[in-house]
Design a protein around this motif. Structure first.
Motif, PDB file in Angstrom:
ATOM      1  N   PRO A  54      30.638  45.762  32.686  1.00 29.83           N
ATOM      2  CA  PRO A  54      31.611  44.878  32.018  1.00 29.83           C
ATOM      3  C   PRO A  54      32.345  45.542  30.845  1.00 29.83           C
ATOM      4  O   PRO A  54      33.575  45.451  30.762  1.00 29.83           O
ATOM      5  CB  PRO A  54      30.750  43.708  31.542  1.00 29.83           C
ATOM      6  CG  PRO A  54      29.602  43.681  32.500  1.00 29.83           C
ATOM      7  CD  PRO A  54      29.323  45.117  32.828  1.00 29.83           C
ATOM      8  N   ARG A  55      31.622  46.183  29.926  1.00 33.06           N
ATOM      9  CA  ARG A  55      32.295  46.777  28.759  1.00 33.06           C
ATOM     10  C   ARG A  55      33.287  47.858  29.179  1.00 33.06           C
ATOM     11  O   ARG A  55      34.364  48.001  28.608  1.00 33.06           O
ATOM     12  CB  ARG A  55      31.269  47.367  27.802  1.00 33.06           C
ATOM     13  CG  ARG A  55      30.553  46.332  26.973  1.00 33.06           C
ATOM     14  CD  ARG A  55      29.691  47.017  25.945  1.00 33.06           C
ATOM     15  NE  ARG A  55      28.946  46.053  25.151  1.00 33.06           N
ATOM     16  CZ  ARG A  55      28.041  46.384  24.252  1.00 33.06           C
ATOM     17  NH1 ARG A  55      27.755  47.662  24.040  1.00 33.06           N
ATOM     18  NH2 ARG A  55      27.422  45.474  23.558  1.00 33.06           N
ATOM     19  N   VAL A  58      36.503  46.360  30.508  1.00 35.69           N
ATOM     20  CA  VAL A  58      37.401  45.896  29.449  1.00 35.69           C
ATOM     21  C   VAL A  58      38.148  47.072  28.808  1.00 35.69           C
ATOM     22  O   VAL A  58      39.325  46.968  28.450  1.00 35.69           O
ATOM     23  CB  VAL A  58      36.609  45.107  28.374  1.00 35.69           C
ATOM     24  CG1 VAL A  58      37.477  44.816  27.159  1.00 35.69           C
ATOM     25  CG2 VAL A  58      36.061  43.815  28.969  1.00 35.69           C
ATOM     26  N   ALA A  59      37.452  48.209  28.712  1.00 35.36           N
ATOM     27  CA  ALA A  59      38.053  49.370  28.037  1.00 35.36           C
ATOM     28  C   ALA A  59      38.964  50.184  28.952  1.00 35.36           C
ATOM     29  O   ALA A  59      39.752  51.008  28.475  1.00 35.36           O
ATOM     30  CB  ALA A  59      36.945  50.272  27.493  1.00 35.36           C
ATOM     31  N   ALA A 108      36.222  41.318  32.112  1.00 34.88           N
ATOM     32  CA  ALA A 108      34.896  41.926  32.075  1.00 34.88           C
ATOM     33  C   ALA A 108      34.163  41.746  33.403  1.00 34.88           C
ATOM     34  O   ALA A 108      33.403  42.602  33.825  1.00 34.88           O
ATOM     35  CB  ALA A 108      34.082  41.334  30.925  1.00 34.88           C
TER      36      ALA A 108
END
Lengths: 221, 305
Positions: A54-55, A58-59, A108
Protein backbone atom coordinates in the motif's frame (compact mmCIF):
# COMPACT_ATOMS: atom_id res chain seq x y z
CA UNK A 1 -0.82 18.48 -47.61
CA UNK A 2 0.99 17.98 -50.89
CA UNK A 3 4.03 19.91 -49.66
CA UNK A 4 4.16 18.02 -46.36
CA UNK A 5 4.10 14.83 -48.38
CA UNK A 6 7.48 15.75 -49.85
CA UNK A 7 9.19 15.68 -46.45
CA UNK A 8 10.90 12.51 -45.28
CA UNK A 9 11.75 11.48 -41.77
CA UNK A 10 15.33 12.67 -42.11
CA UNK A 11 14.16 16.14 -43.18
CA UNK A 12 12.65 16.61 -39.74
CA UNK A 13 15.84 15.84 -37.82
CA UNK A 14 18.06 18.90 -37.58
CA UNK A 15 21.09 17.48 -35.77
CA UNK A 16 23.53 14.64 -36.31
CA UNK A 17 23.67 11.45 -34.19
CA UNK A 18 27.08 12.53 -32.93
CA UNK A 19 25.72 15.83 -31.62
CA UNK A 20 22.73 14.19 -29.95
CA UNK A 21 24.62 11.42 -28.19
CA UNK A 22 27.41 13.75 -27.12
CA UNK A 23 24.72 15.91 -25.57
CA UNK A 24 23.46 12.85 -23.65
CA UNK A 25 27.00 11.92 -22.59
CA UNK A 26 27.74 15.40 -21.26
CA UNK A 27 24.37 15.46 -19.47
CA UNK A 28 25.11 12.13 -17.80
CA UNK A 29 28.55 13.31 -16.76
CA UNK A 30 27.18 16.49 -15.23
CA UNK A 31 24.74 14.59 -13.00
CA UNK A 32 26.68 11.42 -12.19
CA UNK A 33 25.93 9.57 -9.86
CA UNK A 34 22.37 10.87 -9.61
CA UNK A 35 21.43 8.23 -12.17
CA UNK A 36 22.06 5.50 -9.59
CA UNK A 37 19.83 7.29 -7.08
CA UNK A 38 16.97 7.49 -9.57
CA UNK A 39 17.23 3.80 -10.51
CA UNK A 40 17.58 2.60 -6.92
CA UNK A 41 14.75 4.83 -5.72
CA UNK A 42 12.49 3.70 -8.52
CA UNK A 43 13.16 0.01 -7.86
CA UNK A 44 12.58 0.48 -4.12
CA UNK A 45 9.20 2.14 -4.69
CA UNK A 46 7.84 0.88 -8.00
CA UNK A 47 8.59 -2.83 -7.57
CA UNK A 48 6.69 -3.14 -4.27
CA UNK A 49 3.97 -0.87 -5.65
CA UNK A 50 3.48 -3.29 -8.50
CA UNK A 51 3.17 -6.18 -6.06
CA UNK A 52 0.52 -4.34 -4.05
CA UNK A 53 2.37 -2.86 -1.05
CA UNK A 54 0.00 0.00 0.00
CA UNK A 55 2.61 2.64 0.95
CA UNK A 56 4.59 1.98 -2.19
CA UNK A 57 1.43 2.25 -4.29
CA UNK A 58 0.73 5.70 -2.85
CA UNK A 59 4.31 6.82 -3.53
CA UNK A 60 4.55 5.40 -7.06
CA UNK A 61 2.84 8.10 -9.09
CA UNK A 62 4.41 11.03 -7.19
CA UNK A 63 7.80 9.44 -7.89
CA UNK A 64 6.95 9.17 -11.56
CA UNK A 65 5.73 12.78 -11.52
CA UNK A 66 9.08 13.86 -10.11
CA UNK A 67 10.86 11.92 -12.84
CA UNK A 68 8.81 13.57 -15.62
CA UNK A 69 9.37 16.97 -14.05
CA UNK A 70 13.13 16.43 -13.84
CA UNK A 71 13.25 15.22 -17.44
CA UNK A 72 11.19 18.19 -18.67
CA UNK A 73 13.38 20.68 -16.87
CA UNK A 74 16.88 19.28 -17.10
CA UNK A 75 16.85 17.34 -20.35
CA UNK A 76 14.34 19.10 -22.56
CA UNK A 77 14.36 22.68 -21.37
CA UNK A 78 18.01 23.03 -20.36
CA UNK A 79 19.61 20.90 -23.07
CA UNK A 80 17.58 19.38 -25.90
CA UNK A 81 15.98 22.71 -26.91
CA UNK A 82 19.49 23.94 -27.77
CA UNK A 83 19.61 21.64 -30.80
CA UNK A 84 15.87 21.29 -31.52
CA UNK A 85 13.58 24.27 -31.09
CA UNK A 86 10.56 21.95 -31.11
CA UNK A 87 11.61 20.37 -27.85
CA UNK A 88 10.21 23.29 -25.88
CA UNK A 89 6.81 21.80 -26.75
CA UNK A 90 8.00 18.39 -25.57
CA UNK A 91 9.07 20.00 -22.30
CA UNK A 92 5.51 21.30 -21.94
CA UNK A 93 4.08 17.85 -22.63
CA UNK A 94 6.37 16.30 -20.02
CA UNK A 95 5.33 18.93 -17.50
CA UNK A 96 1.69 18.15 -18.25
CA UNK A 97 2.34 14.45 -17.71
CA UNK A 98 4.04 15.25 -14.40
CA UNK A 99 0.92 17.18 -13.39
CA UNK A 100 -1.37 14.33 -14.44
CA UNK A 101 0.67 11.85 -12.43
CA UNK A 102 0.70 14.12 -9.40
CA UNK A 103 -3.06 14.57 -9.58
CA UNK A 104 -3.83 10.90 -10.19
CA UNK A 105 -2.24 9.03 -7.31
CA UNK A 106 -2.79 5.32 -7.24
CA UNK A 107 -5.01 4.35 -4.31
CA UNK A 108 -3.35 2.49 -1.46
CA UNK A 109 -5.53 -0.48 -2.25
CA UNK A 110 -6.87 -1.76 -5.50
CA UNK A 111 -10.33 -0.25 -5.88
CA UNK A 112 -11.13 -0.68 -9.51
CA UNK A 113 -10.80 -4.38 -9.91
CA UNK A 114 -7.74 -6.53 -10.41
CA UNK A 115 -5.66 -6.36 -13.52
CA UNK A 116 -5.47 -9.44 -15.61
CA UNK A 117 -2.47 -11.54 -14.78
CA UNK A 118 -1.01 -10.92 -18.22
CA UNK A 119 -1.37 -7.15 -17.97
CA UNK A 120 0.01 -7.07 -14.44
CA UNK A 121 3.04 -9.18 -15.24
CA UNK A 122 3.54 -7.49 -18.57
CA UNK A 123 3.44 -4.10 -16.86
CA UNK A 124 6.10 -5.20 -14.39
CA UNK A 125 8.26 -6.43 -17.26
CA UNK A 126 7.91 -3.10 -19.08
CA UNK A 127 8.71 -1.24 -15.87
CA UNK A 128 11.86 -3.30 -15.31
CA UNK A 129 12.79 -2.91 -18.96
CA UNK A 130 12.63 0.86 -18.55
CA UNK A 131 14.65 0.81 -15.35
CA UNK A 132 17.26 -1.86 -15.97
CA UNK A 133 17.47 -2.73 -19.66
CA UNK A 134 17.22 0.74 -21.18
CA UNK A 135 20.57 1.93 -19.82
CA UNK A 136 22.22 -1.08 -21.43
CA UNK A 137 20.83 -0.41 -24.91
CA UNK A 138 23.72 1.92 -25.67
CA UNK A 139 25.99 -1.10 -25.90
CA UNK A 140 24.18 -3.10 -28.64
CA UNK A 141 23.55 0.20 -30.41
CA UNK A 142 27.31 0.59 -30.70
CA UNK A 143 27.46 3.65 -28.50
CA UNK A 144 29.48 4.50 -25.43
CA UNK A 145 27.85 3.56 -22.12
CA UNK A 146 28.34 7.20 -21.20
CA UNK A 147 25.34 7.84 -23.45
CA UNK A 148 23.18 5.35 -21.51
CA UNK A 149 19.55 6.41 -21.21
CA UNK A 150 18.37 6.27 -17.62
CA UNK A 151 15.00 6.63 -15.95
CA UNK A 152 14.14 10.22 -14.98
CA UNK A 153 17.24 11.52 -16.75
CA UNK A 154 16.08 10.63 -20.27
CA UNK A 155 12.59 10.56 -21.75
CA UNK A 156 12.47 7.07 -23.32
CA UNK A 157 13.12 5.00 -20.18
CA UNK A 158 10.95 7.41 -18.20
CA UNK A 159 8.05 6.88 -20.59
CA UNK A 160 8.62 3.11 -20.66
CA UNK A 161 8.78 2.80 -16.87
CA UNK A 162 5.66 4.93 -16.56
CA UNK A 163 3.71 2.82 -19.04
CA UNK A 164 4.74 -0.36 -17.25
CA UNK A 165 3.86 1.02 -13.82
CA UNK A 166 0.48 2.33 -14.94
CA UNK A 167 -0.34 -1.02 -16.52
CA UNK A 168 0.72 -2.92 -13.41
CA UNK A 169 -0.63 -0.60 -10.74
CA UNK A 170 -3.67 1.15 -12.18
CA UNK A 171 -5.24 -2.19 -12.95
CA UNK A 172 -8.21 -2.54 -15.22
CA UNK A 173 -10.18 0.59 -14.43
CA UNK A 174 -10.27 3.80 -16.43
CA UNK A 175 -8.08 5.66 -13.95
CA UNK A 176 -4.88 4.90 -15.81
CA UNK A 177 -6.01 5.81 -19.32
CA UNK A 178 -5.30 9.49 -18.95
CA UNK A 179 -1.70 8.67 -18.08
CA UNK A 180 -0.99 6.70 -21.24
CA UNK A 181 -1.26 9.04 -24.28
CA UNK A 182 1.75 11.29 -23.60
CA UNK A 183 4.20 8.44 -22.94
CA UNK A 184 2.92 6.59 -26.01
CA UNK A 185 3.17 9.68 -28.21
CA UNK A 186 6.66 10.31 -26.93
CA UNK A 187 7.75 6.75 -27.68
CA UNK A 188 6.42 7.15 -31.22
CA UNK A 189 8.22 10.47 -31.74
CA UNK A 190 11.43 9.18 -30.23
CA UNK A 191 11.34 5.95 -32.21
CA UNK A 192 10.95 7.84 -35.48
CA UNK A 193 13.68 10.30 -34.55
CA UNK A 194 16.10 7.50 -33.69
CA UNK A 195 15.18 5.71 -36.92
CA UNK A 196 16.11 8.86 -38.83
CA UNK A 197 19.38 8.93 -36.90
CA UNK A 198 19.84 5.25 -37.80
CA UNK A 199 20.17 4.30 -34.13
CA UNK A 200 18.98 0.76 -33.28
CA UNK A 201 17.51 2.13 -30.04
CA UNK A 202 14.56 3.18 -32.19
CA UNK A 203 13.25 -0.36 -32.10
CA UNK A 204 13.06 -0.32 -28.30
CA UNK A 205 10.73 2.69 -28.32
CA UNK A 206 8.55 1.20 -31.03
CA UNK A 207 8.47 -2.18 -29.28
CA UNK A 208 7.29 -0.49 -26.07
CA UNK A 209 4.31 0.95 -27.96
CA UNK A 210 3.40 -2.44 -29.38
CA UNK A 211 3.80 -4.12 -25.99
CA UNK A 212 1.58 -1.54 -24.30
CA UNK A 213 -1.21 -1.99 -26.82
CA UNK A 214 -0.94 -5.79 -26.64
CA UNK A 215 -1.30 -5.65 -22.85
CA UNK A 216 -4.20 -3.23 -23.04
CA UNK A 217 -6.02 -5.32 -25.63
CA UNK A 218 -5.31 -8.54 -23.74
CA UNK A 219 -6.95 -7.00 -20.70
CA UNK A 220 -10.13 -6.22 -22.59
CA UNK A 221 -10.73 -9.84 -23.57
CA UNK B 1 20.61 27.05 -73.10
CA UNK B 2 23.99 26.66 -74.76
CA UNK B 3 26.86 26.52 -72.31
CA UNK B 4 30.33 26.38 -73.76
CA UNK B 5 33.62 26.37 -71.93
CA UNK B 6 33.94 29.99 -72.93
CA UNK B 7 30.56 30.97 -71.52
CA UNK B 8 31.22 28.92 -68.42
CA UNK B 9 34.36 30.91 -67.78
CA UNK B 10 32.76 34.20 -68.68
CA UNK B 11 31.31 35.89 -65.66
CA UNK B 12 33.84 34.32 -63.38
CA UNK B 13 36.39 36.49 -61.65
CA UNK B 14 39.33 35.41 -63.73
CA UNK B 15 41.79 37.58 -61.86
CA UNK B 16 41.53 35.19 -58.98
CA UNK B 17 42.78 32.39 -61.18
CA UNK B 18 46.19 33.83 -61.88
CA UNK B 19 47.92 33.10 -58.59
CA UNK B 20 46.11 29.80 -58.22
CA UNK B 21 48.46 27.16 -59.57
CA UNK B 22 51.43 27.57 -57.23
CA UNK B 23 49.18 27.87 -54.18
CA UNK B 24 47.20 24.81 -55.20
CA UNK B 25 50.43 22.86 -55.33
CA UNK B 26 50.78 23.55 -51.62
CA UNK B 27 47.18 22.55 -50.99
CA UNK B 28 46.33 26.07 -49.88
CA UNK B 29 44.06 27.65 -52.48
CA UNK B 30 44.53 31.39 -52.40
CA UNK B 31 42.33 32.13 -55.40
CA UNK B 32 38.79 31.14 -55.98
CA UNK B 33 36.42 31.52 -58.87
CA UNK B 34 33.85 34.22 -58.37
CA UNK B 35 30.62 35.30 -59.99
CA UNK B 36 29.00 38.73 -59.84
CA UNK B 37 25.78 39.34 -58.00
CA UNK B 38 23.67 40.64 -60.89
CA UNK B 39 22.03 43.37 -58.80
CA UNK B 40 25.33 45.01 -57.90
CA UNK B 41 28.24 43.42 -59.72
CA UNK B 42 29.80 42.50 -56.37
CA UNK B 43 31.88 39.35 -56.78
CA UNK B 44 31.05 36.28 -54.73
CA UNK B 45 33.13 33.10 -54.55
CA UNK B 46 31.15 30.30 -56.18
CA UNK B 47 31.48 28.10 -53.10
CA UNK B 48 29.90 29.20 -49.85
CA UNK B 49 29.25 27.44 -46.55
CA UNK B 50 25.90 26.00 -45.50
CA UNK B 51 25.13 25.31 -41.85
CA UNK B 52 22.02 23.08 -41.83
CA UNK B 53 22.60 20.27 -39.29
CA UNK B 54 26.39 20.61 -39.37
CA UNK B 55 26.60 23.72 -37.18
CA UNK B 56 23.71 22.78 -34.88
CA UNK B 57 25.93 21.57 -32.03
CA UNK B 58 24.31 23.21 -29.02
CA UNK B 59 26.82 24.48 -26.47
CA UNK B 60 29.22 21.54 -26.85
CA UNK B 61 32.63 23.25 -26.64
CA UNK B 62 34.46 20.53 -28.58
CA UNK B 63 32.01 20.65 -31.46
CA UNK B 64 31.83 24.45 -31.41
CA UNK B 65 35.61 24.55 -31.81
CA UNK B 66 35.39 22.09 -34.69
CA UNK B 67 32.89 24.37 -36.42
CA UNK B 68 35.08 27.39 -35.73
CA UNK B 69 37.95 25.54 -37.40
CA UNK B 70 35.73 24.91 -40.43
CA UNK B 71 34.89 28.61 -40.62
CA UNK B 72 38.57 29.50 -40.30
CA UNK B 73 39.50 27.10 -43.11
CA UNK B 74 36.65 28.48 -45.19
CA UNK B 75 37.94 32.04 -44.98
CA UNK B 76 41.52 30.86 -45.34
CA UNK B 77 40.54 29.17 -48.59
CA UNK B 78 38.95 32.30 -49.96
CA UNK B 79 35.31 31.70 -49.01
CA UNK B 80 32.89 34.50 -48.20
CA UNK B 81 29.22 33.48 -47.96
CA UNK B 82 27.95 31.71 -44.85
CA UNK B 83 24.26 30.84 -44.92
CA UNK B 84 22.04 30.05 -41.95
CA UNK B 85 18.50 30.32 -40.62
CA UNK B 86 16.62 30.63 -37.33
CA UNK B 87 15.25 27.19 -38.20
CA UNK B 88 18.69 25.65 -37.72
CA UNK B 89 18.54 25.89 -33.90
CA UNK B 90 22.03 26.54 -32.51
CA UNK B 91 23.73 27.08 -35.88
CA UNK B 92 23.51 30.85 -35.54
CA UNK B 93 25.31 31.05 -32.16
CA UNK B 94 27.88 28.59 -33.50
CA UNK B 95 28.59 30.89 -36.44
CA UNK B 96 28.86 33.82 -34.03
CA UNK B 97 31.34 31.86 -31.93
CA UNK B 98 33.48 31.06 -34.96
CA UNK B 99 33.39 34.62 -36.24
CA UNK B 100 34.37 36.01 -32.83
CA UNK B 101 37.34 33.64 -32.68
CA UNK B 102 38.47 34.98 -36.05
CA UNK B 103 37.94 38.62 -35.10
CA UNK B 104 34.98 38.98 -37.47
CA UNK B 105 36.62 38.66 -40.92
CA UNK B 106 35.82 41.53 -43.26
CA UNK B 107 35.43 39.04 -46.10
CA UNK B 108 32.24 37.61 -44.60
CA UNK B 109 29.12 37.72 -46.73
CA UNK B 110 26.38 36.97 -44.21
CA UNK B 111 23.29 35.26 -45.60
CA UNK B 112 20.43 34.81 -43.16
CA UNK B 113 16.74 34.07 -43.33
CA UNK B 114 13.53 35.16 -41.74
CA UNK B 115 11.40 32.16 -40.79
CA UNK B 116 8.35 32.94 -38.76
CA UNK B 117 4.68 32.67 -39.62
CA UNK B 118 3.78 35.88 -37.76
CA UNK B 119 5.08 38.65 -40.03
CA UNK B 120 4.99 41.26 -37.29
CA UNK B 121 7.69 39.29 -35.48
CA UNK B 122 10.02 39.12 -38.48
CA UNK B 123 12.00 42.21 -37.50
CA UNK B 124 12.60 40.92 -33.99
CA UNK B 125 13.71 37.56 -35.36
CA UNK B 126 16.21 39.17 -37.72
CA UNK B 127 17.51 41.30 -34.88
CA UNK B 128 17.94 38.21 -32.68
CA UNK B 129 19.79 36.48 -35.53
CA UNK B 130 22.04 39.52 -35.95
CA UNK B 131 22.87 39.32 -32.27
CA UNK B 132 23.85 35.66 -32.56
CA UNK B 133 26.13 36.37 -35.51
CA UNK B 134 27.56 39.53 -33.94
CA UNK B 135 27.36 41.51 -37.19
CA UNK B 136 26.25 45.12 -37.67
CA UNK B 137 23.87 44.11 -40.42
CA UNK B 138 23.28 41.16 -42.70
CA UNK B 139 24.39 41.25 -46.30
CA UNK B 140 21.45 39.12 -47.38
CA UNK B 141 18.17 38.20 -45.70
CA UNK B 142 15.96 35.65 -47.40
CA UNK B 143 12.39 34.56 -46.76
CA UNK B 144 12.89 30.95 -45.67
CA UNK B 145 10.79 28.42 -47.57
CA UNK B 146 8.42 31.24 -48.56
CA UNK B 147 6.91 31.33 -45.06
CA UNK B 148 4.55 34.34 -45.00
CA UNK B 149 6.51 35.79 -47.91
CA UNK B 150 3.72 38.19 -48.87
CA UNK B 151 4.36 40.15 -45.66
CA UNK B 152 8.03 39.45 -45.07
CA UNK B 153 9.24 40.44 -48.53
CA UNK B 154 7.94 44.03 -48.47
CA UNK B 155 9.44 44.42 -44.99
CA UNK B 156 12.81 43.17 -46.21
CA UNK B 157 12.70 45.45 -49.24
CA UNK B 158 11.97 48.34 -46.89
CA UNK B 159 14.92 47.34 -44.69
CA UNK B 160 17.14 47.23 -47.77
CA UNK B 161 16.00 50.71 -48.80
CA UNK B 162 16.81 51.94 -45.30
CA UNK B 163 20.30 50.45 -45.51
CA UNK B 164 19.65 47.84 -42.83
CA UNK B 165 20.56 44.98 -45.16
CA UNK B 166 22.13 44.82 -48.61
CA UNK B 167 20.23 42.18 -50.54
CA UNK B 168 16.84 40.47 -50.39
CA UNK B 169 15.99 36.92 -51.37
CA UNK B 170 13.68 33.93 -51.14
CA UNK B 171 14.43 30.25 -50.56
CA UNK B 172 13.05 26.82 -51.15
CA UNK B 173 14.57 23.35 -51.15
CA UNK B 174 14.14 19.93 -52.66
CA UNK B 175 11.97 21.17 -55.50
CA UNK B 176 9.14 22.51 -53.37
CA UNK B 177 6.85 25.35 -54.57
CA UNK B 178 8.81 26.09 -57.73
CA UNK B 179 5.77 27.59 -59.45
CA UNK B 180 5.43 30.12 -56.64
CA UNK B 181 9.17 30.78 -56.71
CA UNK B 182 8.92 31.54 -60.42
CA UNK B 183 6.01 33.85 -59.87
CA UNK B 184 7.88 35.80 -57.18
CA UNK B 185 11.02 35.97 -59.30
CA UNK B 186 8.98 37.39 -62.16
CA UNK B 187 7.07 39.95 -60.11
CA UNK B 188 9.16 41.00 -57.11
CA UNK B 189 12.42 42.99 -56.91
CA UNK B 190 14.48 40.24 -55.30
CA UNK B 191 18.25 39.97 -55.56
CA UNK B 192 18.71 36.28 -54.68
CA UNK B 193 16.86 33.00 -54.99
CA UNK B 194 18.01 29.89 -53.14
CA UNK B 195 17.00 26.40 -54.23
CA UNK B 196 18.13 22.81 -54.57
CA UNK B 197 20.03 21.91 -57.71
CA UNK B 198 22.47 19.08 -58.29
CA UNK B 199 23.45 16.52 -60.87
CA UNK B 200 20.34 14.44 -60.20
CA UNK B 201 17.88 17.22 -59.26
CA UNK B 202 18.02 19.26 -62.46
CA UNK B 203 14.45 20.47 -62.78
CA UNK B 204 15.48 24.12 -62.11
CA UNK B 205 17.33 24.06 -65.46
CA UNK B 206 13.99 24.12 -67.24
CA UNK B 207 12.57 27.41 -66.00
CA UNK B 208 14.01 28.86 -62.81
CA UNK B 209 17.66 29.13 -63.78
CA UNK B 210 16.89 30.71 -67.17
CA UNK B 211 14.48 33.09 -65.45
CA UNK B 212 17.16 34.03 -62.92
CA UNK B 213 19.50 35.00 -65.77
CA UNK B 214 16.76 36.90 -67.53
CA UNK B 215 15.74 38.84 -64.42
CA UNK B 216 19.26 39.34 -63.07
CA UNK B 217 18.72 37.33 -59.90
CA UNK B 218 21.62 35.64 -58.14
CA UNK B 219 21.18 31.91 -57.46
CA UNK B 220 22.33 30.13 -54.30
CA UNK B 221 22.28 26.33 -54.54
CA UNK B 222 21.54 24.35 -51.41
CA UNK B 223 21.81 20.61 -50.82
CA UNK B 224 24.46 20.15 -53.52
CA UNK B 225 25.12 16.64 -52.20
CA UNK B 226 21.54 15.90 -51.07
CA UNK B 227 22.77 16.13 -47.48
CA UNK B 228 25.73 13.88 -48.26
CA UNK B 229 23.63 11.14 -49.86
CA UNK B 230 25.04 11.73 -53.34
CA UNK B 231 28.64 11.39 -52.20
CA UNK B 232 27.76 8.25 -50.22
CA UNK B 233 25.84 6.87 -53.19
CA UNK B 234 28.64 7.37 -55.69
CA UNK B 235 31.80 7.04 -53.64
CA UNK B 236 31.93 3.25 -53.98
CA UNK B 237 31.94 3.64 -57.74
CA UNK B 238 34.93 4.83 -59.73
CA UNK B 239 35.30 8.37 -60.94
CA UNK B 240 35.45 8.44 -64.72
CA UNK B 241 38.81 8.15 -66.44
CA UNK B 242 38.21 11.60 -67.90
CA UNK B 243 37.65 13.25 -64.51
CA UNK B 244 40.79 15.36 -65.00
CA UNK B 245 38.96 17.12 -67.82
CA UNK B 246 36.36 18.24 -65.28
CA UNK B 247 39.04 19.50 -62.91
CA UNK B 248 37.72 17.29 -60.09
CA UNK B 249 39.92 15.19 -57.83
CA UNK B 250 37.09 13.37 -56.07
CA UNK B 251 33.35 12.82 -56.11
CA UNK B 252 32.50 15.88 -54.01
CA UNK B 253 34.39 18.12 -56.41
CA UNK B 254 32.88 16.33 -59.40
CA UNK B 255 29.39 17.07 -58.08
CA UNK B 256 30.22 20.67 -57.15
CA UNK B 257 31.88 21.37 -60.50
CA UNK B 258 28.69 20.31 -62.21
CA UNK B 259 26.62 22.77 -60.19
CA UNK B 260 28.83 25.82 -60.36
CA UNK B 261 29.46 25.36 -64.07
CA UNK B 262 25.88 26.35 -64.77
CA UNK B 263 26.14 30.03 -65.73
CA UNK B 264 23.05 31.03 -63.77
CA UNK B 265 24.45 29.69 -60.51
CA UNK B 266 26.14 32.30 -58.34
CA UNK B 267 27.13 30.17 -55.38
CA UNK B 268 26.71 26.65 -54.00
CA UNK B 269 26.64 26.20 -50.23
CA UNK B 270 27.79 22.72 -49.18
CA UNK B 271 27.71 22.13 -45.43
CA UNK B 272 30.36 20.19 -43.56
CA UNK B 273 31.81 19.62 -40.12
CA UNK B 274 35.28 18.80 -41.46
CA UNK B 275 38.14 21.09 -42.30
CA UNK B 276 39.47 18.74 -45.01
CA UNK B 277 36.05 18.72 -46.65
CA UNK B 278 35.68 22.50 -46.64
CA UNK B 279 39.10 22.72 -48.30
CA UNK B 280 38.10 20.15 -50.90
CA UNK B 281 34.88 22.02 -51.57
CA UNK B 282 36.69 25.31 -52.07
CA UNK B 283 39.20 23.62 -54.32
CA UNK B 284 36.30 22.77 -56.63
CA UNK B 285 35.98 26.50 -57.24
CA UNK B 286 39.30 26.65 -59.02
CA UNK B 287 40.65 25.71 -62.40
CA UNK B 288 38.46 24.90 -65.33
CA UNK B 289 34.76 24.25 -65.25
CA UNK B 290 32.90 21.76 -67.43
CA UNK B 291 31.30 23.08 -70.60
CA UNK B 292 27.91 21.95 -71.82
CA UNK B 293 29.23 18.88 -73.59
CA UNK B 294 31.16 17.83 -70.51
CA UNK B 295 28.16 18.49 -68.25
CA UNK B 296 26.09 16.14 -70.42
CA UNK B 297 28.81 13.56 -70.17
CA UNK B 298 28.86 13.91 -66.38
CA UNK B 299 25.10 13.40 -66.19
CA UNK B 300 25.24 10.32 -68.41
CA UNK B 301 28.02 8.87 -66.31
CA UNK B 302 26.31 9.22 -62.92
CA UNK B 303 22.96 8.10 -64.26
CA UNK B 304 24.61 4.93 -65.54
CA UNK B 305 26.10 4.10 -62.16
Amino acid sequence: MSEWGTYTLSDLVMFSPRVYFRLVERYNQQFWPLQLVWIAGAILILAPAATGVPRARVAAFPLLAAAWLFCAWQFFWERYTAIHWGMSYAAGAFLLQAGLLALSPAPARQTDGPASRLRHRGGICLMLFGLLAYPCLAWPAGRSLASAEIFAMMPDPTATTTLGTVLAVAASGKRGWVLLPIPLLWCAFSGLTLLALEDPGAWASLAVIVATFVLLLADRR
Amino acid sequence: MAITRRTAVQGLGIGALLPLAPRLALGQPAGILTRPIPASGELLPVIGLGTWITFNVGDDPVLMDECAAVIAAFFDGGGRMIDSSPMYSSSQPTIGYGLRKLGHPKRLFSAEKVWISHPEQGGAQIEASRGYWGVDKFDLVQVHNLVSWEKHLPALIEMKAAGRLRYVGITTSEGRRHREIESIMASQPIDFVQLTYNILDREPEQRILPLAREKGIAVIVNRPFRQGDLVRQFEDGPLPDWRAETGARNWAQFLLKFIISHPAVTCAIPATTRVDHVRENLEAASGTLPDEKMRRRMIDYVEAL
